[in-house]
Design a protein around this motif. Sequence first.
Motif, PDB file in Angstrom:
ATOM      1  N   GLY A   1     -34.994  11.723  70.471  1.00  0.00           N
ATOM      2  CA  GLY A   1     -36.397  11.715  70.881  1.00  0.00           C
ATOM      3  C   GLY A   1     -36.548  12.163  72.325  1.00  0.00           C
ATOM      4  N   TRP A   2     -35.647  11.684  73.163  1.00  0.00           N
ATOM      5  CA  TRP A   2     -35.708  12.040  74.588  1.00  0.00           C
ATOM      6  C   TRP A   2     -35.426  13.533  74.801  1.00  0.00           C
ATOM      7  CZ3 TRP A   2     -37.538  10.715  79.074  1.00  0.00           C
ATOM      8  CH2 TRP A   2     -37.010  11.279  80.235  1.00  0.00           C
ATOM      9  N   LEU A   3     -34.383  14.049  74.131  1.00  0.00           N
ATOM     10  CA  LEU A   3     -34.045  15.470  74.299  1.00  0.00           C
ATOM     11  C   LEU A   3     -35.200  16.355  73.826  1.00  0.00           C
ATOM     12  CD1 LEU A   3     -30.276  15.578  73.147  1.00  0.00           C
ATOM     13  CD2 LEU A   3     -31.146  15.660  75.484  1.00  0.00           C
ATOM     14  N   ARG A   4     -35.861  15.925  72.742  1.00  0.00           N
ATOM     15  CA  ARG A   4     -37.031  16.704  72.265  1.00  0.00           C
ATOM     16  C   ARG A   4     -38.132  16.695  73.312  1.00  0.00           C
ATOM     17  NH1 ARG A   4     -36.624  14.651  66.527  1.00  0.00           N
ATOM     18  NH2 ARG A   4     -35.538  16.388  65.543  1.00  0.00           N
ATOM     19  N   SER A   5     -38.384  15.505  73.872  1.00  0.00           N
ATOM     20  CA  SER A   5     -39.474  15.387  74.847  1.00  0.00           C
ATOM     21  C   SER A   5     -39.181  16.229  76.092  1.00  0.00           C
ATOM     22  CB  SER A   5     -39.708  13.921  75.229  1.00  0.00           C
ATOM     23  OG  SER A   5     -38.688  13.480  76.116  1.00  0.00           O
ATOM     24  N   GLN A   6     -37.905  16.469  76.336  1.00  0.00           N
ATOM     25  CA  GLN A   6     -37.513  17.277  77.506  1.00  0.00           C
ATOM     26  C   GLN A   6     -37.276  18.746  77.130  1.00  0.00           C
ATOM     27  OE1 GLN A   6     -37.553  15.711  80.621  1.00  0.00           O
ATOM     28  NE2 GLN A   6     -38.525  14.291  79.207  1.00  0.00           N
ATOM     29  N   ARG A   7     -37.630  19.104  75.914  1.00  0.00           N
ATOM     30  CA  ARG A   7     -37.460  20.480  75.403  1.00  0.00           C
ATOM     31  C   ARG A   7     -36.004  20.950  75.439  1.00  0.00           C
ATOM     32  NH1 ARG A   7     -42.469  22.315  74.691  1.00  0.00           N
ATOM     33  NH2 ARG A   7     -44.114  21.331  75.888  1.00  0.00           N
ATOM     34  N   ALA A   8     -35.102  20.006  75.205  1.00  0.00           N
ATOM     35  CA  ALA A   8     -33.691  20.372  75.154  1.00  0.00           C
ATOM     36  C   ALA A   8     -33.201  20.400  73.704  1.00  0.00           C
ATOM     37  CB  ALA A   8     -32.875  19.387  75.965  1.00  0.00           C
ATOM     38  N   LEU A   9     -34.101  20.098  72.787  1.00  0.00           N
ATOM     39  CA  LEU A   9     -33.750  20.071  71.355  1.00  0.00           C
ATOM     40  C   LEU A   9     -34.918  20.646  70.589  1.00  0.00           C
ATOM     41  CD1 LEU A   9     -31.560  18.860  69.376  1.00  0.00           C
ATOM     42  CD2 LEU A   9     -33.046  16.866  69.199  1.00  0.00           C
ATOM     43  N   ARG A  10     -34.600  21.518  69.620  1.00  0.00           N
ATOM     44  CA  ARG A  10     -35.674  22.098  68.798  1.00  0.00           C
ATOM     45  C   ARG A  10     -36.411  21.000  68.055  1.00  0.00           C
ATOM     46  NH1 ARG A  10     -32.281  26.644  67.184  1.00  0.00           N
ATOM     47  NH2 ARG A  10     -31.465  25.288  65.580  1.00  0.00           N
ATOM     48  N   ALA A  11     -37.729  21.164  67.898  1.00  0.00           N
ATOM     49  CA  ALA A  11     -38.553  20.114  67.280  1.00  0.00           C
ATOM     50  C   ALA A  11     -38.102  19.823  65.856  1.00  0.00           C
ATOM     51  CB  ALA A  11     -39.998  20.533  67.278  1.00  0.00           C
TER      52      ALA A  11
ATOM     53  N   ASP B   1     -29.742   3.528  66.789  1.00  0.00           N
ATOM     54  CA  ASP B   1     -30.748   3.450  67.862  1.00  0.00           C
ATOM     55  C   ASP B   1     -30.405   4.429  68.991  1.00  0.00           C
ATOM     56  OD1 ASP B   1     -32.003   1.489  66.439  1.00  0.00           O
ATOM     57  OD2 ASP B   1     -31.549  -0.161  67.828  1.00  0.00           O
ATOM     58  N   ALA B   2     -29.097   4.514  69.300  1.00  0.00           N
ATOM     59  CA  ALA B   2     -28.689   5.414  70.391  1.00  0.00           C
ATOM     60  C   ALA B   2     -28.968   6.868  70.007  1.00  0.00           C
ATOM     61  CB  ALA B   2     -27.208   5.215  70.718  1.00  0.00           C
ATOM     62  N   PHE B   3     -28.592   7.265  68.789  1.00  0.00           N
ATOM     63  CA  PHE B   3     -28.875   8.642  68.357  1.00  0.00           C
ATOM     64  C   PHE B   3     -30.386   8.905  68.362  1.00  0.00           C
ATOM     65  CE2 PHE B   3     -24.582   9.384  66.397  1.00  0.00           C
ATOM     66  CZ  PHE B   3     -24.375  10.677  66.863  1.00  0.00           C
ATOM     67  N   ASP B   4     -31.169   7.949  67.854  1.00  0.00           N
ATOM     68  CA  ASP B   4     -32.619   8.176  67.748  1.00  0.00           C
ATOM     69  C   ASP B   4     -33.261   8.273  69.134  1.00  0.00           C
ATOM     70  OD1 ASP B   4     -32.356   8.190  65.048  1.00  0.00           O
ATOM     71  OD2 ASP B   4     -33.115   6.146  64.727  1.00  0.00           O
ATOM     72  N   SER B   5     -32.827   7.381  70.019  1.00  0.00           N
ATOM     73  CA  SER B   5     -33.389   7.395  71.361  1.00  0.00           C
ATOM     74  C   SER B   5     -33.026   8.710  72.075  1.00  0.00           C
ATOM     75  CB  SER B   5     -32.875   6.147  72.097  1.00  0.00           C
ATOM     76  OG  SER B   5     -32.701   6.373  73.443  1.00  0.00           O
ATOM     77  N   LEU B   6     -31.753   9.124  71.942  1.00  0.00           N
ATOM     78  CA  LEU B   6     -31.307  10.369  72.575  1.00  0.00           C
ATOM     79  C   LEU B   6     -32.058  11.571  71.997  1.00  0.00           C
ATOM     80  CD1 LEU B   6     -29.398  12.081  74.344  1.00  0.00           C
ATOM     81  CD2 LEU B   6     -27.693  11.925  72.520  1.00  0.00           C
TER      82      LEU B   6
ATOM     83  N   GLU C   1     -25.979  15.789  62.827  1.00  0.00           N
ATOM     84  CA  GLU C   1     -26.322  17.157  62.393  1.00  0.00           C
ATOM     85  C   GLU C   1     -27.591  17.661  63.066  1.00  0.00           C
ATOM     86  OE1 GLU C   1     -24.441  17.176  58.112  1.00  0.00           O
ATOM     87  OE2 GLU C   1     -26.527  17.908  58.094  1.00  0.00           O
ATOM     88  N   THR C   2     -28.570  16.756  63.203  1.00  0.00           N
ATOM     89  CA  THR C   2     -29.817  17.143  63.880  1.00  0.00           C
ATOM     90  C   THR C   2     -29.507  17.630  65.290  1.00  0.00           C
ATOM     91  OG1 THR C   2     -30.995  15.471  62.640  1.00  0.00           O
ATOM     92  CG2 THR C   2     -32.085  16.280  64.622  1.00  0.00           C
ATOM     93  N   LEU C   3     -28.598  16.938  65.962  1.00  0.00           N
ATOM     94  CA  LEU C   3     -28.235  17.354  67.321  1.00  0.00           C
ATOM     95  C   LEU C   3     -27.462  18.660  67.314  1.00  0.00           C
ATOM     96  CD1 LEU C   3     -27.016  14.155  69.187  1.00  0.00           C
ATOM     97  CD2 LEU C   3     -29.068  15.484  69.640  1.00  0.00           C
ATOM     98  N   ASP C   4     -26.414  18.715  66.476  1.00  0.00           N
ATOM     99  CA  ASP C   4     -25.568  19.898  66.631  1.00  0.00           C
ATOM    100  C   ASP C   4     -26.251  21.155  66.087  1.00  0.00           C
ATOM    101  OD1 ASP C   4     -24.549  20.545  64.072  1.00  0.00           O
ATOM    102  OD2 ASP C   4     -22.933  19.095  64.235  1.00  0.00           O
TER     103      ASP C   4
ATOM    104  N   GLY D   1     -17.113  16.790  70.887  1.00  0.00           N
ATOM    105  CA  GLY D   1     -17.504  18.179  70.633  1.00  0.00           C
ATOM    106  C   GLY D   1     -17.419  19.050  71.888  1.00  0.00           C
ATOM    107  N   GLY D   2     -17.139  18.413  73.036  1.00  0.00           N
ATOM    108  CA  GLY D   2     -17.193  19.108  74.328  1.00  0.00           C
ATOM    109  C   GLY D   2     -16.264  20.300  74.437  1.00  0.00           C
ATOM    110  N   ARG D   3     -15.047  20.140  73.932  1.00  0.00           N
ATOM    111  CA  ARG D   3     -14.055  21.200  74.049  1.00  0.00           C
ATOM    112  C   ARG D   3     -14.523  22.467  73.332  1.00  0.00           C
ATOM    113  NH1 ARG D   3      -8.066  19.080  73.000  1.00  0.00           N
ATOM    114  NH2 ARG D   3      -8.952  17.362  74.193  1.00  0.00           N
ATOM    115  N   PHE D   4     -15.081  22.218  72.148  1.00  0.00           N
ATOM    116  CA  PHE D   4     -15.595  23.305  71.321  1.00  0.00           C
ATOM    117  C   PHE D   4     -16.781  24.000  72.020  1.00  0.00           C
ATOM    118  CE2 PHE D   4     -19.035  24.058  68.247  1.00  0.00           C
ATOM    119  CZ  PHE D   4     -18.441  24.981  67.392  1.00  0.00           C
ATOM    120  N   LEU D   5     -17.674  23.185  72.585  1.00  0.00           N
ATOM    121  CA  LEU D   5     -18.844  23.751  73.270  1.00  0.00           C
ATOM    122  C   LEU D   5     -18.428  24.502  74.536  1.00  0.00           C
ATOM    123  CD1 LEU D   5     -21.290  20.754  72.872  1.00  0.00           C
ATOM    124  CD2 LEU D   5     -21.439  22.967  71.743  1.00  0.00           C
TER     125      LEU D   5
END
Length: 191
Positions: free
Chosen positions: A181-191, A174-179, A18-21, A117-121
């Motif tokens: 954190g990384w997307l946030r650091s790259q400004r690809a995800l809202r804080a 771990d995979a979700f958390d790592s992804l 949910e945090t991602l989507d 989720g790719g098809r929807f996006l």
Amino acid sequence: MISPVHQVLREGTRDRHETLDQGLALAESHVDRDDYLTYLRALLGWLEPLEQRLWQLDWPEALRASERAGKSAWLYEDLKMAGDATPVLHCAHPPAVAAPDAYALGVAYVVEGSQLGGRFLAKRLQEVAPDLPQRYLHGYGEQLGPLWKAFLLHLDSEAGALGHEPQALQGARDAFDSLTGWLRSQRALRA
Ligand code: HEM
């Protein structure tokens, strides 16, 4: 019917998904070219070092690992088609997958599930920005269903049947958390 181990992973990572989507600019109705390319570069920076290790592990043939190993190449293709030459930064600490075990399957669940989720996006993006390339979002195409099914069967026999749900769940979290954190650091995800 959903298998018990699949249920554990889905329920145990629901809030993280949910945090991602909800936080990805990509999922918003007004996504623009910059948002999209920032997302593709950020995802690539996380996926490429992970993908190189994950699918090189000694998986059984039935998992079809070699067919799963090309998502970074699709992301590079999209960036090239969009004329984007910005250097891609690589995440220094993607989840550590060392053996073809339940933990690595939990990590792979996130990588493979991200295709669902790719098809929807893609449909949404097509409406607001039809000129942007979508090779990654189209992903497996017709093979999406069969590859997801094959993955779940393997997950069930290698993690579920052996009682390794906790290790698989740890890998997925771990995979979700790592992804995230990384997307946030790259400004690809809202804080
Ligand atoms: C890189 C980011 C993402 C990752 C890692 C990810 C991961 C996952 C995973 C692991 C699943 C499988 C859930 C299950 O066990 O059934 C899933 C399903 C799904 N995701 Fe995502 N997801 C991502 C982004 C998104 C976004 C941005 C959206 C849309 C707003 C989205 C929409 C969906 C949908 C609709 C499904 C269910 C598809 C189906 O059941 O056929 N995902 N995703």
